[in-house]
Design an enzyme around this catalytic site. Structure first.
Site, short mmCIF file in Angstrom:
data_model
loop_
_atom_site.label_atom_id
_atom_site.label_comp_id
_atom_site.label_asym_id
_atom_site.label_seq_id
_atom_site.Cartn_x
_atom_site.Cartn_y
_atom_site.Cartn_z
N ASP A 221 0.87 -1.17 0.00
CA ASP A 221 0.00 0.00 0.00
C ASP A 221 0.91 1.22 0.00
O ASP A 221 1.72 1.39 0.91
CB ASP A 221 -0.88 0.02 1.25
CG ASP A 221 -1.90 -1.12 1.23
OD1 ASP A 221 -2.21 -1.61 0.12
OD2 ASP A 221 -2.37 -1.53 2.30
N ASP B 131 -14.01 -3.86 -2.65
CA ASP B 131 -13.87 -3.75 -1.21
C ASP B 131 -15.24 -4.04 -0.62
O ASP B 131 -16.18 -3.27 -0.85
CB ASP B 131 -13.42 -2.34 -0.80
CG ASP B 131 -11.99 -2.04 -1.26
OD1 ASP B 131 -11.22 -3.00 -1.49
OD2 ASP B 131 -11.64 -0.86 -1.41
#
Lengths: 256, 218
Positions: A11, A130
């Site tokens: 990330d 998500d």
């Protein structure tokens, strides 16, 4: 036989690796290029970069990260975060990404999936979902987990397959960063609902979690961030463990 | 002095191929160009045709560059070492059946057809690392394996990502296969022409050794 892919995920925020819990409280976790190189040498089957706070001002450091990584890693590289248009996808591909992951933009403008998979080939279009549990179902969230779209994750998965996506990157928001294991029920439902590969993400804490994601939930690939970043597990360890459990993984270069 | 040309025809991830060739070649003795100019084609000693996307759009892209006849002269007559990767290999076929029926370059007889998934039990695209089956030993594979310092061929894998399979006609032109629902042609070879369905530029140690072996051809 096709092998199960082990994918470390980085990330990235403004050119640095960070890691959060349930999508929040970010911690600095190092230089992305060096980490990607280390993962690739250690036997990672692919590398994923997610620019988690992408805005146009931050696009430049990401492009640099991709192009420097692509010069050093000779395994496939997936990049996502803030992708809004065909131009964004092209920019990432030109920098050296092999696949581009689309998330919020796919919800706001689903025809982007059709157009991009037609233009660049469906193999390079990954749609990220998500998902968060809402009573019996899972809803799709966008904008880095900030906005509930109210869309059912399973029907969305079928929709994106129809539109030409080559792969689904499925993250359970309930499990992200918790180390409680993948959401097996969610992963299994999505994986059996579509005929394209599903990458399970969110929640890996121990070796057995990898096994469960593959064996119990039917994921084609498993993605993990913190366990690798903080060296709680190495890719080599994971692969050796999975092999001992009769899961087919690529191990041919591990002893070099 | 080697002069590697990666043909740029407006498609495909040329950067990956370029990065990989750069990694394994000696800067002093190897010049790498990414272009579709006839001049570069004439100067080249080794030609790589990458390919990502659909059969027809790749082929149209190549035809638009107007290099086809020069490319054929360099490869089919002058016999320069040639490597087609993924759709860059598929385009060498007689015909392709992705989104219709299209004529290919027809350098290697055969047809490109969708991977059989009648029973719906495999995921398409075929994406990821798959084990290679070496059907026979050629001068190329012999050098490749020497380079990799391996004697055991049982567990070498390469990175694939595709939904169509090059079913080539002449069995003796097939060198490596893999298995995914059916037998998949992974490497073909005919004189100076090599084609791979896998991506050597993304197949880590094996892939880099493969490209290095290719650069030593000719």
């Amino acid at each position: 036989m096709l092998k199960i892919r082990i994918i470390p995920c980085l990330d990235v925020d403004a050119g640095r690796v960070v890691k959060g819990i349930n999508f929040l409280s970010l911690r600095d976790a190092g230089d992305p290029v060096e980490q990607a190189k280390a993962y690739s040498d250690e036997g990672a089957d692919e590398i994923t970069f997610l620019d988690i706070t992408a805005t146009h001002q931050q696009r430049r450091p990401m492009i640099d990260v991709i192009s420097k990584t692509a010069e050093k890693c000779f395994v496939p590289l997936t990049v996502g975060g803030g992708v809004k248009s065909i131009m964004d996808i092209k920019e990432f591909l030109l920098a050296g990404a092999d696949k581009v992951s689309i998330n919020s933009a796919a919800i706001k403008n689903p025809s982007l999936i059709n157009e991009s998979s037609k233009k660049f080939g469906n193999q390079c279009i990954v749609v990220a979902i998500d998902a968060k549990k809402k009573s019996k179902n899972w809803n799709v969230f966008i904008n880095g987990g900030r906005v509930d779209t109210g869309i059912d994750a399973i029907s969305w998965a079928k929709n994106i397959e129809k539109r030409g996506a080559g792969e689904i990157l499925l993250t359970s928001m309930d499990r992200d960063g918790t180390k409680n294991g993948f959401d097996l029920e969610l992963t299994s439902k999505i994986s059996s609902a579509v005929n394209i590969p599903v990458i399970a993400s969110g929640g890996v804490g121990c070796l057995k979690d990898f096994f469960d994601g593959i064996k119990l939930a039917g994921a084609s690939a498993v993605l993990a961030a913190s366990v690798f970043h903080f060296k709680e597990l190495t890719i080599k360890q994971v692969k050796k463990y999975l092999k001992s459990k009769n899961i087919n993984v690529r191990i041919d270069n591990l002893d070099k | 002095m080697k002069n590697v040309l990666i043909i740029d025809y407006g498609t495909g991830n040329l950067k990956s191929v370029h990065n990989a060739v750069k990694k394994i070649s000696d800067k002093q003795y190897c010049k790498i160009s990414v272009s579709s100019s006839i001049e570069d084609l004439k100067k080249s000693t080794h030609i790589i045709l990458p390919g990502v996307g659909a059969f027809e759009s790749c082929l149209n892209g190549l035809i638009k560059t107007k290099v086809r006849s020069y490319l054929e002269e360099m490869v089919l007559e002058k016999k320069k070492p040639f490597l087609g990767i993924c759709v860059g290999m598929q385009m060498l076929a007689t015909k392709g059946f992705e989104n219709g029926e299209f004529s290919g370059l027809d350098w290697i007889s055969g047809e490109v057809k969708k991977i059989n998934n009648q029973n719906n039990n495999i995921k398409i695209p075929h994406m990821g690392w798959n084990t290679l089956n070496f059907l026979k030993e050629t001068a190329f594979t012999k050098r490749l394996l020497e380079k990799m310092k391996v004697t055991n061929l049982n567990d070498i894998s390469a990175y694939f990502v595709h939904s169509y399979n090059f079913k080539n006609k002449n069995a003796n032109e097939k060198v490596i296969t893999t298995c995914y629902g059916e037998e998949i042609t992974a490497m073909i070879s005919k004189e100076n022409i090599i084609g791979t369905q896998f991506h050597p530029e993304k197949s880590h140690y094996f892939g880099l050794a493969f490209l290095k072996t290719f650069l030593e051809q000719g």
